[in-house]
Enzyme design. Structure first.
Site, PDB file in Angstrom:
ATOM      1  N   LYS A   1     -19.909 -16.115   4.078  1.00 23.27           N
ATOM      2  CA  LYS A   1     -21.318 -15.896   4.415  1.00 23.27           C
ATOM      3  C   LYS A   1     -22.128 -15.243   3.298  1.00 23.27           C
ATOM      4  O   LYS A   1     -21.690 -14.253   2.705  1.00 23.27           O
ATOM      5  CB  LYS A   1     -21.418 -15.034   5.675  1.00 23.27           C
ATOM      6  CG  LYS A   1     -20.845 -15.709   6.918  1.00 23.27           C
ATOM      7  CD  LYS A   1     -21.007 -14.837   8.141  1.00 23.27           C
ATOM      8  CE  LYS A   1     -20.506 -15.536   9.404  1.00 23.27           C
ATOM      9  NZ  LYS A   1     -20.661 -14.702  10.604  1.00 23.27           N
TER      10      LYS A   1
ATOM     11  N   GLY B   1      -9.415  -8.320  -0.012  1.00 24.54           N
ATOM     12  CA  GLY B   1      -8.156  -8.726   0.614  1.00 24.54           C
ATOM     13  C   GLY B   1      -7.772 -10.172   0.401  1.00 24.54           C
ATOM     14  O   GLY B   1      -6.638 -10.484   0.047  1.00 24.54           O
TER      15      GLY B   1
ATOM     16  N   GLY C   1     -13.947  -3.897   0.916  1.00 25.70           N
ATOM     17  CA  GLY C   1     -15.283  -3.376   1.160  1.00 25.70           C
ATOM     18  C   GLY C   1     -15.652  -2.275   0.185  1.00 25.70           C
ATOM     19  O   GLY C   1     -16.807  -2.171  -0.247  1.00 25.70           O
TER      20      GLY C   1
ATOM     21  N   ARG D   1       0.822  -1.213   0.000  1.00 24.28           N
ATOM     22  CA  ARG D   1       0.000   0.000   0.000  1.00 24.28           C
ATOM     23  C   ARG D   1       0.856   1.264   0.000  1.00 24.28           C
ATOM     24  O   ARG D   1       0.460   2.282  -0.574  1.00 24.28           O
ATOM     25  CB  ARG D   1      -0.947  -0.016   1.200  1.00 24.28           C
ATOM     26  CG  ARG D   1      -2.073  -1.027   1.044  1.00 24.28           C
ATOM     27  CD  ARG D   1      -2.962  -1.092   2.265  1.00 24.28           C
ATOM     28  NE  ARG D   1      -4.109  -1.943   2.019  1.00 24.28           N
ATOM     29  CZ  ARG D   1      -4.964  -2.327   2.948  1.00 24.28           C
ATOM     30  NH1 ARG D   1      -4.788  -1.930   4.201  1.00 24.28           N
ATOM     31  NH2 ARG D   1      -5.993  -3.102   2.650  1.00 24.28           N
TER      32      ARG D   1
END
Length: 420
Positions: free
Chosen positions: A222, A378, A401, A35
Site C-alpha cells: 500500500k 520483516g 516499523g 532475535r
C-alpha cells in the site's frame, strides 16, 4: 550517553530491553531464534564483567491478561541454549516474586520478566473499555492510565536494576514504558546495547553520509503505509524503485487498467503528488513497465506477462516481469548505496518470487562491487534469507516499523531517550 564498552558492570544489575518477540509453534517451541541470538553479545558483555541481567521483552499482541499462548516462559529453553546460562523466570513484571528474584540476583545470573504486554501500562493503552465507548471516554481512560498506573509500572521496573540497556531496535519507535519512559530513571546509567549501536550506526551511514548514486527500493502493498517514507527519501536519494502492490496504485493514477490487482484509488492524488515531487527534486522514480499476472492467488495459478498499464479485468499483478527485472537489475548495479524495504512481488509463493529474487541477487552483486546495502523490514529480511543471500549484503536491520520511522522522522523515541 554511556557506551556499553565504557561502563563497569561489576556488581551491577542491568535491566535490558530485548526484542524476544520470536515465532513459536503450537507446542511453544521457538521456530526462529534470530532475535535471541542477536541479543547474546550484549547480555554476555554484562555477565562476563561480573554483572547480573534482568531481561524484559514483549511477545505478540495478547488480547487477554495473561495469555499462556504469549508467555515468555516458553522461550526459556531457546534463551538458555543461546546464552549457555540458566535463566530464572520471574513469572510476572510487577509482583513480589519478580521483585524478590531481581533483588537477590547474583553476578552471572539471568532473570526473565513476563511478557510486558500483559500489562496495559506498558503501552499506555487502557483495556476493558466498552465497545461503544466514546472517543472522549477512551482519551480520558488513556490519560488516567498514563498519569498514575503507568508511572508506577515504570518506577517498579526501574527499581529492579542499577542501569538500563536498550538493545531492542525493533521497538524503539514506540513511546512505551520499557523503551522510552524507563530511561528517565537512569539519567547517568543508560546505554545502547551492541545491537542498537549497530542499527543506529548503519542507518546513520545510509541516511546522513551515503555514497552516491543512492537508491531506495520500496515495496509493499500500500502507498498509504509508505507516503511519509517515500517523501522523506525523495529529499535524500537519487532514485527510488517502486515495487510490490504499490505499483498498481501508481499505474492506476496514471490512467492504467490494473484488473484485480491491489490498488488504492483514494491514493491516486497522493501518487501523482509523489511523481511531481520527485520530478521537482530531480529524483528518478523507477517502475516496472510490465507485470507477472495471474488468474488466481495460488501456486497453481495460470500466469502470463502484461503491460502494467493494461492488465485484463479478471487478472491481478503479483510480481515484476521480464522488462522490470532487467530495468531494476541494471539500475541497482549502478548504485553505491542501496536501501531495500519491501519485496517487489508476492515472494511467499515461489512462482511469484522471481522478481524479488532478481532484486536480491542484484543487491548482493552490487555489494560485492563496493556498494553499501541496508536491508530492513520483516518481509525484506525474510526475502534475503529465503534466497540465501544474507551474508552477501552489508547490513540487515532487525527493525521494520522502526527503520521506516527513523527514515521518516530522523530519530526514534527509544533512541532519543538514551541520547538525551
Amino acid at each position: 550517553m554511556i557506551s556499553i564498552d565504557n561502563y563497569d558492570f561489576k556488581g551491577k544489575r542491568a535491566i535490558i530491553r530485548v526484542d524476544f518477540n520470536v515465532p513459536v509453534d503450537a507446542q511453544g517451541n521457538v521456530t526462529d531464534d534470530t532475535r535471541i541470538r542477536a541479543a547474546v553479545p550484549t547480555i554476555r558483555k554484562v555477565l562476563d564483567e561480573g554483572g547480573a541481567v534482568i531481561l524484559m521483552s514483549h511477545m505478540g499482541r495478547p488480547k487477554k491478561n495473561p495469555d499462556p499462548k504469549y508467555s515468555l516462559q516458553q522461550i526459556i529453553p531457546a534463551v538458555e541454549k543461546n546464552l549457555g546460562t540458566k535463566v530464572i523466570f520471574a513469572g510476572d513484571c510487577m509482583g513480589d516474586r519478580a521483585a524478590e528474584i531481581c533483588k537477590n540476583l547474583k553476578a552471572g545470573e539471568v532473570a526473565l520478566l513476563e511478557n510486558l504486554r500483559f500489562y496495559a501500562e506498558e503501552e499506555g493503552k487502557p483495556r476493558g473499555l466498552a465497545e461503544d465507548a466514546t472517543k472522549e471516554e477512551k482519551e480520558a481512560a488513556k490519560k488516567a492510565l498514563k498519569e498514575g498506573p503507568q508511572q508506577e509500572f515504570v518506577k517498579r521496573l526501574a527499581s529492579y536494576a542499577d542501569c538500563y540497556v536498550n538493545d531492542a531496535f525493533g521497538t524503539a519507535h514506540r513511546k512505551h514504558a520499557s523503551t522510552y519512559l524507563i530511561a528517565k530513571h537512569f539519567p547517568n546509567d543508560k546505554m545502547f546495547g551492541y545491537l542498537m549501536e549497530k542499527e543506529v550506526k548503519a542507518i546513520s551511514e545510509v541516511m546522513e553520509q551515503p555514497q552516491h548514486p543512492f537508491c531506495a527500493i520500496i515495496g509493499g502493498s500500500k502507498v498509504s503505509s509508505k507516503i511519509g517514507v517515500i517523501k522523506a527519501l525523495i529529499e535524500k536519494v537519487d532514485s527510488i524503485i517502486i515495487g510490490g502492490g504499490m505499483t498498481y496504485t501508481f499505474a492506476g493514477a496514471r490512467g492504467g487498467k490494473v484488473g484485480k490487482s491491489i490498488c488504492e484509488p483514494e491514493m491516486f492524488p497522493v501518487a501523482l503528488e509523489i511523481l511531481e515531487l520527485a520530478k521537482q527534486k530531480g529524483v528518478q522514480l523507477v517502475m516496472s513497465p510490465d507485470a507477472l499476472i495471474c488468474d488466481k492467488f495460488a501456486e497453481d495459478a495460470h500466469t502470463q506477462e502484461a503491460s502494467v498499464m493494461n492488465i485484463p479485468d479478471e487478472w491481478e499483478g503479483v510480481d515484476i516481469a521480464t522488462e522490470g527485472k532487467k530495468a531494476f537489475r541494471e539500475h541497482i548495479l549502478g548504485c553505491k548505496t542501496i536501501l531495500w524495504n519491501g519485496p517487489v512481488g508476492v515472494f511467499e509463493i515461489d512462482k511469484f518470487a522471481t522478481g524479488s529474487k532478481e532484486v536480491a541477487e542484484a543487491i548482493a552483486e552490487a555489494t560485492e562491487k563496493g556498494a553499501f546495502s541496508l536491508i530492513g523490514g520483516g518481509d525484506s529480511v525474510a526475502c534475503i534469507n529465503k534466497f540465501g543471500l544474507a551474508d552477501r549484503v552489508s547490513y540487515i536491520s532487525t527493525g521494520g516499523g522502526a527503520l521506516l520511522e527513523y527514515i521518516e522522522f530522523g530519530d526514534l523515541p527509544g533512541v532519543a531517550a538514551i541520547r538525551d
